[in-house]
Structure formats: C-alpha cells, structure tokens
Design a protein around this motif. Structure first.
Motif, PDB file in Angstrom:
ATOM      1  N   THR A   1      22.439   6.270  91.370  1.00  0.00           N
ATOM      2  CA  THR A   1      23.331   7.341  92.763  1.00  0.00           C
ATOM      3  C   THR A   1      22.825   7.325  94.024  1.00  0.00           C
ATOM      4  O   THR A   1      24.383   7.074  94.657  1.00  0.00           O
ATOM      5  CB  THR A   1      22.700   8.902  92.385  1.00  0.00           C
TER       6      THR A   1
ATOM      7  N   PHE B   1      32.330   0.032  85.436  1.00  0.00           N
ATOM      8  CA  PHE B   1      32.750   0.222  87.574  1.00  0.00           C
ATOM      9  C   PHE B   1      33.805  -0.029  87.655  1.00  0.00           C
ATOM     10  O   PHE B   1      34.951   0.771  88.067  1.00  0.00           O
ATOM     11  CB  PHE B   1      31.660  -0.451  88.048  1.00  0.00           C
TER      12      PHE B   1
ATOM     13  N   SER C   1      27.244   8.630  89.372  1.00  0.00           N
ATOM     14  CA  SER C   1      28.182   8.115  90.581  1.00  0.00           C
ATOM     15  C   SER C   1      28.690   9.312  91.671  1.00  0.00           C
ATOM     16  O   SER C   1      28.781  10.035  91.068  1.00  0.00           O
ATOM     17  CB  SER C   1      29.154   7.029  90.138  1.00  0.00           C
TER      18      SER C   1
ATOM     19  N   GLY D   1      35.852  -1.086  93.285  1.00  0.00           N
ATOM     20  CA  GLY D   1      34.969  -0.893  91.620  1.00  0.00           C
ATOM     21  C   GLY D   1      33.958  -1.997  91.229  1.00  0.00           C
ATOM     22  O   GLY D   1      32.850  -1.781  91.177  1.00  0.00           O
TER      23      GLY D   1
ATOM     24  N   SER E   1      33.205  14.247  95.685  1.00  0.00           N
ATOM     25  CA  SER E   1      32.434  13.832  94.756  1.00  0.00           C
ATOM     26  C   SER E   1      31.672  13.862  93.326  1.00  0.00           C
ATOM     27  O   SER E   1      31.803  14.601  92.011  1.00  0.00           O
ATOM     28  CB  SER E   1      31.251  12.281  95.355  1.00  0.00           C
TER      29      SER E   1
ATOM     30  N   VAL F   1      31.089  -2.425  94.039  1.00  0.00           N
ATOM     31  CA  VAL F   1      30.213  -1.617  94.080  1.00  0.00           C
ATOM     32  C   VAL F   1      29.344  -1.657  92.873  1.00  0.00           C
ATOM     33  O   VAL F   1      28.309  -1.808  92.428  1.00  0.00           O
ATOM     34  CB  VAL F   1      31.021  -0.651  94.595  1.00  0.00           C
TER      35      VAL F   1
ATOM     36  N   GLY G   1      29.825   8.372  94.528  1.00  0.00           N
ATOM     37  CA  GLY G   1      30.229   7.596  95.219  1.00  0.00           C
ATOM     38  C   GLY G   1      32.736   7.074  94.440  1.00  0.00           C
ATOM     39  O   GLY G   1      33.280   7.606  95.360  1.00  0.00           O
ATOM     40  N   HIS G   2      32.717   7.978  93.948  1.00  0.00           N
ATOM     41  CA  HIS G   2      34.168   8.416  93.310  1.00  0.00           C
ATOM     42  C   HIS G   2      34.820   9.033  94.199  1.00  0.00           C
ATOM     43  O   HIS G   2      36.176   8.621  94.725  1.00  0.00           O
ATOM     44  CB  HIS G   2      34.096   9.019  91.770  1.00  0.00           C
TER      45      HIS G   2
ATOM     46  N   THR H   1      25.691   4.079  95.628  1.00  0.00           N
ATOM     47  CA  THR H   1      26.806   4.927  95.017  1.00  0.00           C
ATOM     48  C   THR H   1      27.258   6.250  96.553  1.00  0.00           C
ATOM     49  O   THR H   1      28.232   5.949  97.106  1.00  0.00           O
ATOM     50  CB  THR H   1      27.217   5.686  93.801  1.00  0.00           C
TER      51      THR H   1
END
Length: 380
Positions: free
Chosen positions: A126, A223, A71, A110, A254, A113, A73-74, A129
């Motif tokens: 990837t 997630f 990911s 989460g 990220s 997503v 997008g964290h 995200t």
C-alpha cells in the motif's frame, strides 16, 4: 459468507444464474436506457458519473476484492489514462485509437508498478502504491510540454467516427456502453482460470502456490488489467470533467476509490456498482441538503413562529458548507460500514433477499458465524 444458496457448479459459473436473473437484468437494462428520456439533462450528466465511477470500481475490485492487493495509487492510473487520451486527441489522433493507446500505456504502467507487488504484501505494498501516486502527480505538475502543468489541459467533447457526443444524454449512453463492456469482460475473466487463480491468491497465497498458481505472473496480470480498466475510465473522466489539472488526481481520490469498493461490498462486481452510486451521488446530495435545509426550515419557522427551527437550519447549512465536511462524512460512513456491515451495501442486499426468500422461517441466528474465522472465509 455470501448469504445465498447455490445449487450447482454450472449455475455458479454462468453469467446469469437462472431465468429470474435474466428477467430482472433485462428490466434494469430497459430502465437504464429509458432514464435519460425521463430526467432533466443536469441529472443525466450526474448519472454519467455513476458509470465512470463504476468502471473505476471494477478496476479496484479486481485488485482489492478478488486478488487481495490493496492499492492507494489508482488515482495516478486514472490520471495517466486521462492525460494520455487528451494528449493523443490534441495531436490529431482518432478517438478510438487515442483510447486504445491510453489504455495500453496505463496497462504498461500497471505492469511496472506491479513488479514491487511480487515481493511486498499488506501495508508495504500500500505504501509503495502511495509513493507511485505522489511521483506521478509530481510528473503531471512538472512535465509541462505534455500536461501543461498547473495551467491545465482543455479536453473537447468526444467525436467518434464523425459522430459528436456533445450533449449529456449522448455521453450518458457512451459511458453506459463502456461500463457494460467492462462488467461483461471482467465477469468472464473471473470465470476463467485467471480469475480463479486471483481468488485463490486472495484466500491463501501458500495454498494457491501448492495448487500450481504462479504468484508473480498472476499478480502482474492483476495489476496490469486493473490499471488498464482505470485508464479507460480516465479517458471518459477527461471528457466529463473537460479540463485536466494535476491537483485533481490526489491521494484523496485514491481513498475514495478504496471507499467505493469497501462500502459497495468486497468480492462482488455488484458491489462496485453499488459503491459507484454511493460515491458519485453523495457529494450532490450533500450540496442539495446544504442549500435546501436552511430554506425549508426557515420557511417552517416563519409559518409556525418557532424561530429556533430556523436557527438550527442555518447552523446545519453552515456546517455542511465548511471545507472538509464532505471528506469527514466519507470517513464516518466508512467506519460505520466496517463496524456494522463488513459485507457492504451488496452484502446487506443479499441478506434482504435471503430474508424474503425464507420468510417466515428466517432466523437471524441461522447464519451467525464465530467472531474468529479463517482468512480464506472472509470474502466468500
């Protein structure tokens, strides 16, 4: 290969492998608890960043290291947790309730997503995200009634049940408490059927399905849990940084989280902590070197009459002060780790332990593997 010897299944699933582990972890706990009493308050505040990044590392490790889902997008989840927590507190909600609601909101995000993860893998997941992170950053910028946009949002010091955590030392212990809770909870989750299902999916989704693992359910759980832990870190992050702005939660953040787990060591909670130490302390170290190298080398040049040394020191300080150098150093270290130590800092630590446990009978060739090996063996 994990470069360690295992004697039994029961030893493998215990939180502490044996009494020696209990002793060393107990000693570490005493050191960590006593550290704020021995250090200057500035360094105590910097150490609190290690605990916050450690929680972020656990969140990323669950998804990347144990489930095999990458990911980018964290940073968005971190921002959702930070903004939600700050918003609830500003509207008079108790601190604990604001924390719980922020974590719940981030967990729900989460889960939403995670739905594309049911049909996407690899680079496609990837990119998905990454797109989510860009969208959320735009929301932070435009939803001014909640986030105040680019004007920013001030966050006060935490007050829990009437107790104000106003000093760096008190906030240090607060972050340490939540890091221990997250590590303990995640470790127990990984020992459960859910954690073993995640690891089975990481090694081979087809094999996991053949053993009865429902991929859609367990990917969604991964997630949701990862986002919830990141939301908890976001709440602490908001208090630590004290002022929220949309340009904080960028794609670079990220990438730093991904760097954290790769450098620390994929597939290990220890690696999340090691990576947090690296990511949290590298920028202050660069700043210290930027200021100290020119002065120390200039003083040496003055004392010895070698003006070239002073010139080199000034050039090094000027180079470290240029914008983008810090990100370049992060990238260079990431490349070197992937090339020289794919198992990360924790993998290197395991090799050092193995060397001393088998010395003088240790042979480097004993644990060499073939250059081509199955995907299921990469993170053992």
């Amino acid at each position: 290969m994990r470069f360690q010897f295992k004697t039994s299944y029961n030893q493998d699933i215990r939180i502490f492998r044996d009494k020696v582990d209990i002793f060393w972890y107990g000693l570490l706990a005493v050191i960590v608890l006593m550290l704020p009493l021995l250090m200057d308050e500035y360094y105590v505040g910097e150490t609190a960043w290690v605990f916050i990044y450690g929680i972020c590392g656990v969140s990323m490790m669950v998804l990347v290291g144990y489930t095999g889902l990458v990911s980018l997008g964290h940073a968005a989840f971190l921002g959702i947790g930070a903004y939600a927590h700050a918003y609830f507190i500003q509207h008079g909600m108790p601190w604990v309730m604001a924390m719980v609601l922020a974590v719940a909101l981030t967990t729900a995000s989460g889960l939403i997503v995670g739905l594309p993860a049911l049909r996407m893998t690899g680079i496609y997941l990837t990119i998905a995200t990454l797109a989510f992170a860009v969208i959320i950053q735009e929301v932070f910028s435009r939803w001014e009634s909640v986030t105040h946009g680019f004007a920013g949002m001030k966050v006060d010091k935490p007050v829990i049940f009437g107790v104000e955590f106003a000093t760096d030392r008190s906030f240090y212990y607060l972050c340490l408490f939540f890091l221990v809770v997250v590590l303990w909870g995640t470790r127990n989750l990984l020992r459960s059927p859910t954690g073993r299902a995640w690891i089975a999916m990481r090694d081979s989704e087809i094999a996991a399905q053949s053993m009865g693992v429902h991929l859609a359910i367990y990917k969604s759980i991964a997630f949701a849990y990862s986002a919830g832990v990141m939301g908890l870190a976001g709440a602490l992050f908001a208090h630590k940084i004290a002022f929220l702005a949309p340009d904080i939660f960028t794609i670079l953040l990220s990438i730093q989280f991904l760097l954290l787990v790769i450098v620390g060591g994929l597939g290990s909670l220890h690696g999340a902590v090691f990576g947090a130490i690296f990511v949290a302390l590298l920028p202050p170290l660069i700043a210290i070197l930027r200021d100290s190298i020119p002065d120390s080398m200039a003083a040496f040049a003055t004392g010895t009459g070698l003006t070239l040394i002073g010139t080199i020191g000034a050039a090094i300080g000027g180079f470290l002060a240029k914008p983008g150098v810090e990100a370049g150093i992060f990238g260079l270290i990431l490349v070197l780790v992937i090339l020289l130590e794919p198992l990360g800092m924790y993998g290197r630590w395991l090799k050092i332990k193995l060397f001393f446990s088998t010395f003088p009978m240790y042979k480097a060739s004993t644990f060499k593997r073939q250059k081509s090996y199955m995907r299921s063996e990469r993170l053992r």
